[in-house]
Motif scaffolding. Structure first.
Motif, short mmCIF file in Angstrom:
data_model
loop_
_atom_site.label_atom_id
_atom_site.label_comp_id
_atom_site.label_asym_id
_atom_site.label_seq_id
_atom_site.Cartn_x
_atom_site.Cartn_y
_atom_site.Cartn_z
N VAL A 18 0.85 -1.19 0.00
CA VAL A 18 0.00 0.00 0.00
C VAL A 18 0.89 1.23 0.00
CG1 VAL A 18 -1.74 1.30 1.27
CG2 VAL A 18 -1.82 -1.20 1.29
N VAL A 19 0.58 2.21 -0.86
CA VAL A 19 1.30 3.47 -0.90
C VAL A 19 0.32 4.60 -0.60
CG1 VAL A 19 2.64 5.06 -2.32
CG2 VAL A 19 2.96 2.58 -2.57
N VAL A 20 0.69 5.49 0.32
CA VAL A 20 -0.16 6.60 0.75
C VAL A 20 0.63 7.90 0.61
CG1 VAL A 20 -1.48 7.61 2.65
CG2 VAL A 20 -1.34 5.11 2.42
N GLN A 30 -3.87 8.46 9.68
CA GLN A 30 -4.89 7.48 10.05
C GLN A 30 -4.90 6.32 9.05
OE1 GLN A 30 -6.86 8.06 12.90
NE2 GLN A 30 -7.50 5.91 12.72
N PHE A 31 -4.77 6.65 7.75
CA PHE A 31 -4.74 5.60 6.73
C PHE A 31 -3.54 4.68 6.94
CE2 PHE A 31 -6.75 8.90 3.64
CZ PHE A 31 -7.97 8.78 4.28
N VAL A 231 -13.41 8.00 7.88
CA VAL A 231 -12.95 8.04 6.49
C VAL A 231 -12.05 6.85 6.20
CG1 VAL A 231 -11.84 9.45 4.72
CG2 VAL A 231 -13.12 10.56 6.56
N ALA A 232 -11.19 6.52 7.14
CA ALA A 232 -10.25 5.41 6.95
C ALA A 232 -10.99 4.10 6.72
CB ALA A 232 -9.32 5.29 8.15
N ARG A 233 -12.09 3.89 7.41
CA ARG A 233 -12.81 2.64 7.22
C ARG A 233 -13.40 2.52 5.82
NH1 ARG A 233 -13.57 3.15 12.94
NH2 ARG A 233 -15.35 4.54 12.76
#
Length: 258
Positions: A18-20, A30-31, A231-233
């Motif tokens: 995963v890249v954020v 949070q992500f 939002v993260a969910r």
């Protein structure tokens, strides 16, 4: 049920690369934290080096996979693309890209010159396209994946002093639909999450005053505030295989404002 989370665990995210972007603070942090808690292998970029390094240590101390962090300015589009390719090689496989970096600094439109306009689009829109372009080969090599773009409620409601930001975030929705159509044949899904007014530390410190609270009380359907984890969910679900048939859509997390 002590110690068992009330929220979902996604087996498809365990071990997934995963890249954020913009991952050091606020929604991005949070992500990063939530993906790592799912067992994902997370890499993130941000200009805030101290906060980024602190987040790496915090996540690792919680017993989750240690994230990779690179100090990067997403406005340097060519440089950012190279960083993303390097991170993809380090991760070995990438299945998720979260285009989160943004700057919602308030401004009077009369004072926006061409340089400020260009800078605003670069940090709120341009990097989302060029990041997806850079990582599309890695997503294809993984057999497909999920790109999650971050939009904004500001595009849809009456908020002043945000003309560059609102313009960029409106374009993100169009970009999402265009890329979803183009990349769908490769099993790459592209969706846009549209948060409402999220109670991040930045918003609470700089923008959430009595007038803002009154606006939220009046406009939201739910008598609560939207938190980063809300939002993260949504982002987690869109990243996971549970949403495998969902692409090209806006997913609104605003407490019923729109």
């Amino acid at each position: 049920m002590s110690g068992v989370s009330r929220y979902a665990t996604y087996p498809s995210l365990r071990g997934r690369g995963v890249v954020v972007s913009g991952g050091a603070t606020g929604l991005g942090a949070q992500f990063v934290t939530e993906f790592a808690a799912q067992g994902a292998q997370v890499a993130f970029v941000d200009v805030q080096e101290e906060a980024g390094l602190a987040l790496v240590e915090s996540v690792a101390a919680a017993g989750h996979p240690r994230p990779r962090f690179r100090r990067t300015d997403v406005r340097d589009l060519e440089g950012y693309q190279q960083v993303l390719r390097d991170l993809a090689a380090d991760l070995g496989s990438v299945g998720v890209l979260v285009n989160n970096a943004a700057d919602d600094t308030r401004h009077d439109s009369a004072g926006v010159d061409p340089a400020a306009w260009d800078a605003g689009l670069r940090v709120n829109l341009d990097h989302q396209f060029f990041a997806t372009q850079a990582l599309a080969p890695a997503l294809r090599a993984a057999g497909g994946g999920s790109v999650v773009n971050l939009g904004s409620i500001s595009t849809h409601v009456k908020l002043r002093d945000l003309v560059v930001y609102r313009t960029a975030k409106a374009a993100v929705e169009g970009l999402t639909r265009a890329l979803a159509l183009e990349l769908g044949a490769d099993a790459i899904r592209v969706n846009c999450v549209v948060p409402g007014w999220v109670m991040t530390a930045r918003q609470l410190e700089h923008h959430v005053d009595a007038e803002a609270e009154a606006t939220l009380d009046r406009e939201q359907a739910l008598a609560r505030r939207v938190l980063p984890e809300d939002v993260a969910r949504m982002v987690l679900w869109l990243a996971a295989d549970d949403s495998a048939a969902c692409t090209g859509q806006n997913w609104i997390v605003d407490g019923g404002w729109m």
